[in-house]
Each structure stands twice: as structure tokens, then as C-alpha cells.
Design an enzyme around this catalytic site. Structure first.
Site: not given
Length: 828
Positions: A360, A363-365, A682, A725
Site C-alpha cells: 500500500p 510503507v516505504g517502497k 472471503s 486484514k
């Protein structure tokens, strides 16, 4: 007005000399070359006897032995004025024209042609129109002579001195460039006025052609003079420069480029192409458009780092320290980089893998790319391909296009200055395609280690080695990346951060960064840990830390403003005064409020921006057995709802319902946030639990959230995205989670601090779900799998070895099952 007309008189038999491609006019002379025996005999005899001869044009100039039928019937009487015999037996003579005649009949054809002829006099009618035509013709001819530099000037004077109109027409006709047919037509026309009209028309056409030719010649002459002048001036300039010790600018530029080519350490094939283009450049004028095209191409060749590499840092310990210094946690990514460096250290050669960080936003990509480059001692370049739809952006344009240039890969290598940088291709999942091509297909060769050693950019059209480049890609989701491209990359998933991880990131990186960005000292602004937790929980709800950094920046900006107004002001931010800087909280824990009603359950969702919870609401009303699904649900989620309803209808007796209960009532299932598309299997057990709560009139545990796919037999099947999740449930304040039994092994991916604060219950059958949700078993399980005896299976961390990173003995690690559809924004 007088009329001059003379009746034609019969003449004696006259020898006829055929003219191959000429016409003799009266009062003019013509040089002749007599080469055939009949003509030679005629000329010799006429010269000996002092007689005239008749000169008549041939109908076909290619006739070899002309007879009576091969000559025209009108000709000119001529007197031989001079004759010269040539050693080869032929005769050269000059013949003067006298009058015009018509052949009446031929008397002989051997040894030469002879005929009876009648003289044809001119028919001249004096008039003002004839005078005007006379002057006009003389003026046109004078003008024509003016365009003919080879014509003698005496001709113009002679034309102006001729007063007889017939003499003028004969003189002009004999002096002009006319076809034989036109000359013959003028000769046969005995009316002076008509002859003058015909001649005027022919002279006008000739004058137009000569004027056009003169204009063309003048233009060419001016251009030649200009070029000659420029050449002369350039030669003078070169001589002056040589005298002053200076050189030709073009030659100096060529020499400079040749030196750059020598220093570029190009491969042999590239060097050959560069030398070829440089040789072309030296021969093209600087003013030519081709010059700038060739010059730009050579500039690109010499700027690329063909043989320039940066030294790799293979100090494993130092690399680990750098990675730990720049990023908190992310152990999987750090371990992969350390493994890559370790392999390169053993092989003494670093070959570039293709890493793809998926997770997402926030997150530091992207920042990981900078850390990788710093740890390896390499240059870092970043390419943002989000929204790129033109294949030429990757591969470049061919040089045949105006304004062509290389693609982003070549430009990034040029900017890096080395052939082994860390190249980050950002937002690769957002590359589009349209009529201009598919950029993802163009990236297949770039991101394939077995092919990119000879990557060809359309502009360069030369092999470029990309095998030393470490490619790092980032994406928010994998579904929009084409399978062939995804297959070429090593996928590393980055999930969202826990509250504890966000706290550590804020303390170690974000607070320091924002404090410096806003010009504050440590003593002027302090934020306590509880205040940071308050910001995390009440003002942000995200998987990453981007909004958290934004809120910290907002706090520091307000502190900076106060300090600017009151220099001695010092801020100590605590939970109780956070609202003074950020106003009212934006997020609240609404789980208990939403779960305070019958027919409501909590499900777990996976989204490209992290995990989240969702509430499923059900209500029933008198009706005819219809059921309605709302909330912008996908087909798969609708099927899960149908399966849940069918299962509960099959167990209606166990739920204490009458047999015709479903036939007399309508069921409505709604998933709030109706503007957000939702899909995936799900949410099956959450849908079943919501309906069961409604049918049994029991509330679901408010601290409970669940995820799992349901079947018609009541089995609970595995799902994907468990870690995301769980983190989403943790952010929402959920303390207990139901998950499929076969997803139990995936709990080891969940951070330890989250596992220690939550309860996880692994279930195999929907009856186990109902027992956990309502505190009692309300249906009998239809399926008892291995290890399932009908009782609930609670998974506390102390009973499994997941907390310490070990699996139970005899258990095989299983890859998480992914959601079956990937189109919608949310997957459940």
C-alpha cells in the site's frame, strides 16, 4: 491602297535537290553538305552551266533514296554561291534563295530528280494592319535576340532596316529555331499577312520559352554566384584563421567529438557506428538540417556510460547498518538485499535481479530504492511510469521522426553516469496501453535478465547492456501487471505497519525530518509517545505512514508560527493538547456502536491501500421469499451471499424456523460504504453470521471479526491477504479474529506484537463460526475434517509456535491463497 500581286510563270525544267531537314527561304543563304551521288552530280552540273537548282524539303527526313513521291511540292530556287570539294568526295556549298516555286511534274529521276515548275510570287496587300504587324514582328525578334547572348548584335540592326514585309518574314523565319514542318508551312503560305500572323504566333511561343529559360538560368546563376561567394569567403576565412592560428569551427567540433568517442570506451559495434556518423558529419554543411540530427545522435552516444561502472560495496555488515538506519523493520526486504550482496561477494560479480516491492502507499517502497543504492555504493535513478501509455517513452523514437529522442531507460543511464546504477521503476502497476502501443510489453525485454544485455533503443538502434543495472520496481497491486511481466520479477510484499511500528518510525525518522523541514530545534518542540499514538489512532487510519508524517508536519508548522510570534515559546505536545494543533479527531472506534444491533457482523477486507474492516447488515420483512443485495457488490460476493442463504435455509429446522419461513419473508443484505466497489469470496462466513444473527435474534460478539469463504456444505475455505486484514482489524480495535484453519500457518507473517495482543480462532466449519459469534452451537456441522471433532479450535499463541517464528512439527508451510478476483477496489 496598292496591291502587289505577280502571276506565276512557267520555268524551264529544273534540277531538284532534296533537303533532309532544312527549308531555304528567298533572300537567305544556307550551307549544305551534299553527300549523295545524285545531289553531287546536280550541284556540279548546275555550277558548270551556271544554272539554278530547286531545293525542296523531304517529307520524311530519314528517306535514303528519295523519289518524286518523297519530296514536298513547294520549294525555293537557289543559286550556288560557293562550293568546296572534300577529300572524301562529298561537297560543301553555300546556296542563296531566290524565289518560291511549285513542282508541276517530274521529268526524270536519274541521275538526279528534275521537274517542270511554276514560280509562286508573294501576295502582298499593303495596309495599316500589315505595317503594325511588321513593326510588332521586328520588335519581338529584337527582344528574342536580347535573350540570346550568342546572337550577333548586327542581326537586330538588320531587322530594323528591313522595310519589305516579305523579306522580314523570310529573314526572321530563317533565323528562328523552328521545326521543318513550321518552316515549310511558312514557305507555302504566299499571302504575306497570313504568313506574318503565323510567324508572329510562333515567335511569341518561342519568346515565352526563352524568357522562362532565361528566368531559370538567372535563378541558377544567382544561386551559383551565392554559393561561389560563400565558398570564396569561407576559403578566405579559413586562410585568415590559419594565419591567426585558429581552426575551422566545424573541423574543431569534429575533432572534439572524435576525442569524446575515443574516451567513451565504446564496444566495437557502437564505435563503428559512431565513426561512421562522425565521418558523415564532417562532410555535411553546418547549415544543413541533417547536421544537427547527426550531431545530436553522436552526442547521445558519447554521453552514455558504455564502460563506466561504480565500485560496488560488498561489506555485508556495513550494508546491514545502512538498511537498518534508513528503515525500521522490513526484515524480508533487508534480508533479500543482504543475500544479493553475499552472492555477489562470493561470485565476485554482481548480476542485477529484478525486485518488485508491492504494498500500500506510504510503507516505504520508493525510499527503499535510495537505501539499496546507498548500501551498495551505486548511483540511484528513479523513473515514474505511472500513466505512461506510449511505448516510445520506453524504447524511444526512431531517428526518422522530427524531434526524436531516446526512451526513459537510456536517458536514466545518461543521468546516472554509470552502467550499473540502481534504477527504480516507480508505479509499474499504473502503466496503461492504447493505440500508441503497450509500454508493459516494451518493459519485458528491459526487465528480463536473460535478454537485457542487448537492449535496443529505437533511437540508438545499437545494443545496450542493461545486465549490470539493479532494477527495483514498485506497485500497489499485482493484478494490473501483465502476467509475462510479473513472471520476470521477484515479488516482495510490504504490508502495512502496526501501531508500534508506526510509533518507532515516527520517533526515529519522521519527527526529526519534519522538525528540520520547519526550522525547529529539538528543545523547541517535543512530542511524547502517547501523543504520537493519539495522532496514529485518532487522526490517521492508513497502512503506511504518509498521513502520519503530514499530521506531524502540521503540528510543527503551528509550533513554528507560535515561535515566530513568541520567540521564547516551547511546545510540549501531549495527548490532551493534540487537539489544539490538529483540531477534532477524524476517526473513532465505531465497532461497538455498529455491532450493537442484531443482524450485523464484522468482516475483513483487503484493499490496495491496506486491510480494513467492513460491517454486514441484514434485515428481514414479510414478503414472498425474495432476497436483495446492496452495497455495490461484485459477482463473486453475491454468489457467497447466495451460498450462505442456501446453507441457512437447509438448516432452518435447527434454527427453530418453520418450513415456510423463507417463503413468507424477504431478506435484504447490505454492506455499507455503497459507493466503494466490493468483491471476493472471503466475506462468506461474515455474510452467513449476519443472516444467522437475524434469524436467531442474537447479537454477534462486538470484538469479533471474521474472514473465510463458505461452501454449501458449511466448510470454511482459505483466503488471501491475511496479514493485511489482521493489521486492518487491529487498527479498528478488533481483539478477536476468526480465520480458516488452512490459513493458520500464515499467522507467522503477522508481527509478534500484534499476535500477542489478539486472539485468533481457526475454524473448519460454519458451525464453529456460529459458536464463536453467539457463544453456543446453533447448527450441527455437516463436515468433520481431519482433526475436527465438532469443537471449536482456538489458536492462542502459547499453544502454537508461530510467535517464535517456528511452525508446529510435521506442518508444511503453505502459500496464502489469493482472492479469486482482482478487479474491484476491495476484496474480502
Amino acid at each position: 491602297m496598292a496591291t502587289s500581286t505577280t502571276r506565276g510563270k512557267k520555268l524551264d525544267v529544273l534540277g531538284i535537290l532534296p533537303l533532309q531537314d532544312a527549308v531555304l527561304f528567298p533572300n537567305t543563304v544556307i550551307p549544305l553538305a551534299v553527300v549523295k551521288k545524285p545531289g553531287i552530280a546536280l550541284v556540279e552540273e548546275a555550277l558548270r552551266d551556271g544554272r539554278q537548282i530547286g531545293l525542296v524539303a523531304l517529307k520524311d527526313k530519314d528517306t535514303e533514296d528519295p523519289g518524286p513521291d518523297d519530296v514536298r511540292r513547294v520549294g525555293t530556287l537557289g543559286s550556288i554561291q560557293r562550293m568546296i570539294k572534300v577529300p572524301d568526295g562529298t561537297i560543301r556549298c553555300i546556296v542563296g534563295g531566290n524565289s518560291v516555286f511549285r513542282i508541276d511534274s517530274f521529268t526524270q529521276s536519274e541521275p538526279y530528280l528534275a521537274a517542270k515548275v511554276t514560280e509562286l510570287p508573294d501576295e502582298t496587300k499593303e495596309s495599316g494592319e500589315l505595317v503594325a504587324m511588321h513593326r510588332n514582328l521586328a520588335g519581338l525578334f529584337s527582344k528574342l535576340i536580347g535573350y540570346l547572348p550568342q546572337a550577333p548584335r548586327e542581326m537586330e540592326m538588320e531587322v530594323n532596316n528591313i522595310n519589305d514585309s516579305n523579306l522580314l518574314t523570310y529573314f526572321v523565319a530563317s533565323s528562328m529555331r523552328l521545326d521543318t514542318a513550321d518552316r515549310q508551312a511558312l514557305l507555302e503560305e504566299r499571302n504575306t499577312e497570313k504568313r506574318m500572323r503565323k510567324l508572329t504566333m510562333l515567335l511569341t511561343k518561342e519568346l515565352e520559352v526563352v524568357e522562362l529559360g532565361h528566368k531559370i538560368q538567372s535563378d541558377i546563376q544567382r544561386e551559383m554566384e551565392k554559393n561561389q561567394r560563400e565558398f570564396y569567403l569561407r576559403q578566405q576565412l579559413r586562410a585568415i584563421q590559419e594565419e591567426l592560428g585558429e581552426t575551422d569551427p566545424q573541423q574543431a567540433e569534429v575533432n572534439e567529438l572524435r576525442k569524446k568517442i575515443d574516451d567513451a570506451s565504446m564496444p566495437e559495434e557502437v564505435r563503428t557506428a559512431a565513426d561512421r556518423e562522425l565521418d558523415r558529419l564532417s562532410k555535411v554543411p553546418t547549415a544543413s538540417p541533417e547536421y544537427s540530427v547527426i550531431r545530436t545522435y553522436i552526442d547521445w552516444l558519447v554521453q552514455l556510460p558504455w564502460g563506466k561502472s561504480s565500485a560496488d560495496s560488498l561489506d555485508i555488515q556495513k550494508a546491514r547498518e545502512i538498511l537498518d538506519e534508513d528503515h525500521y523493520d522490513l526484515e524480508k526486504v533487508k534480508d533479500r538485499i543482504i543475500e544479493y550482496l553475499a552472492v555477489g561477494k562470493l561470485k565476485k560479480k554482481l548480476t542485477g535481479p529484478i525486485l518488485c516491492f508491492v504494498g500500500p502507499p506510504g510503507v516505504g517502497k520508493t525510499s527503499l530504492g535510495h537505501s539499496i543504492a546507498r548500501a551498495m555504493g551505486r548511483k540511484f535513478v528513479r523513473l515514474s511510469v505511472g500513466g505512461v501509455r506510449d511505448e516510445a517513452e520506453i524504447r524511444g523514437h526512431r531517428r526518422t521522426y522530427i524531434g526524436a529522442m531516446p526512451g526513459t531507460i537510456v536517458r536514466a543511464l545518461r543521468d546516472a553516469g554509470t552502467n550499473n546504477p540502481v534504477m527504480m521503476i516507480d508505479e509499474i502497476d499504473k502503466v496503461g496501453s492504447d493505440y500508441r502501443g503497450d509500454p508493459q510489453s516494451a518493459l519485458l525485454e528491459v526487465l528480463d535478465p536473460s535478454q537485457n544485455f542487448s537492449f535496443r533503443d529505437h533511437y540508438l538502434d545499437l545494443p545496450l547492456d542493461l545486465s549490470q543495472v539493479l532494477f527495483v520496481c514498485t506497485a500497489n497491486q499485482l493484478e494490473t501487471i501483465s502476467p509475462p511481466l510479473r513472471d520476470r520479477m521477484e515479488i516482495i510484499t510490504l504490508s502495512g505497519y502496526t501501531e508500534f511500528e508506526k510509533l518507532q518510525i515516527a520517533k526515529r525518522y519522521l519527527i526529526k525530518k519534519q522538525r528540520e523541514a520547519n526550522g525547529l530545534r529539538d528543545s523547541q518542540a517535543q512530542i511524547s509517545d502517547p501523543a504520537i499514538r493519539t495522532v496514529i489512532n485518532d487522526y490517521t487510519r492508513e497502512a503506511g505512514v504518509r498521513n502520519l508524517e503530514r499530521e506531524i508536519g502540521t503540528i510543527f508548522r503551528k509550533v513554528a508560527r507560535r515561535i515566530a510570534e513568541e520567540p521564547r515559546f516551547k511546545a510540549r505536545i501531549k495527548p490532551e493538547n493534540v487537539v489544539d494543533f490538529l483540531q477534532k479527531p477524524r476517526y473513532f472506534n465505531e465497532v461497538k456502536k455498529r455491532m450493537g444491533h442484531i443482524g450485523v457482523s464484522t468482516g475483513l477486507a483487503w484493499t490496495p491501500v491496506g486491510g480494513d474492516i467492513m460491517f454486514i447488515e441484514s434485515t428481514i420483512m414479510p414478503g414472498t421469499g425474495k432476497f436483495t443485495l446492496t452495497g455495490q457488490l461484485g459477482d463473486v460476493m453475491k454468489e457467497s451471499a447466495t451460498a450462505a442463504i442456501s446453507y441457512l435455509r437447509a438448516h432452518s429446522s435447527e434454527l427453530g424456523l418453520q418450513d415456510d419461513y423463507f417463503g413468507k419473508h424477504d431478506l435484504h443484505i447490505h454492506v455499507p460504504a455503497g459507493a466503494v466497489p466490493k468483491d471476493g469470496p472471503s466475506a462468506g462466513i461474515a455474510l452467513a453470521t449476519s443472516i444467522a444473527s437475524l434469524l436467531t435474534n442474537q447479537k454477534v460478539d462486538a470484538n469479533l471479526a471474521m474472514t473465510g469463504e463458505i461452501t454449501l456444505t458449511g466448510q470454511v475455505l482459505p483466503i488471501g491477504g491475511l496479514k493485511e486484514k489482521v493489521l486492518g482489524a487491529k487498527r479498528a480495535g478488533i481483539s478477536k479474529i476468526l480465520l480458516p484453519k488452512r490459513n493458520e500457518v500464515d499467522l507467522e507473517e503477522v508481527p509478534k506484537e500484534v499476535r500477542d495482543t489478539m486472539t485468533f480462532v481457526a475454524v473448519d466449519d460454519i458451525s464453529d463460526v456460529f459458536e464463536q459469534a453467539f457463544g453456543k452451537r446453533i447448527v450441527t456441522p455437516l463436515f468433520l475434517g481431519p482433526g475436527s471433532k465438532g469443537e471449536n479450535v482456538v489458536v492462542p499463541m502459547r499453544r502454537t509456535n508461530v510467535a517464535n517464528g517456528k511452525r508446529p512439527s510435521g506442518e508444511r508451510k503453505r502459500t496464502p491463497a489469493r482472492a479469486r478476483t482482482a478487479v474491484a477496489t476491495r476484496k474480502h
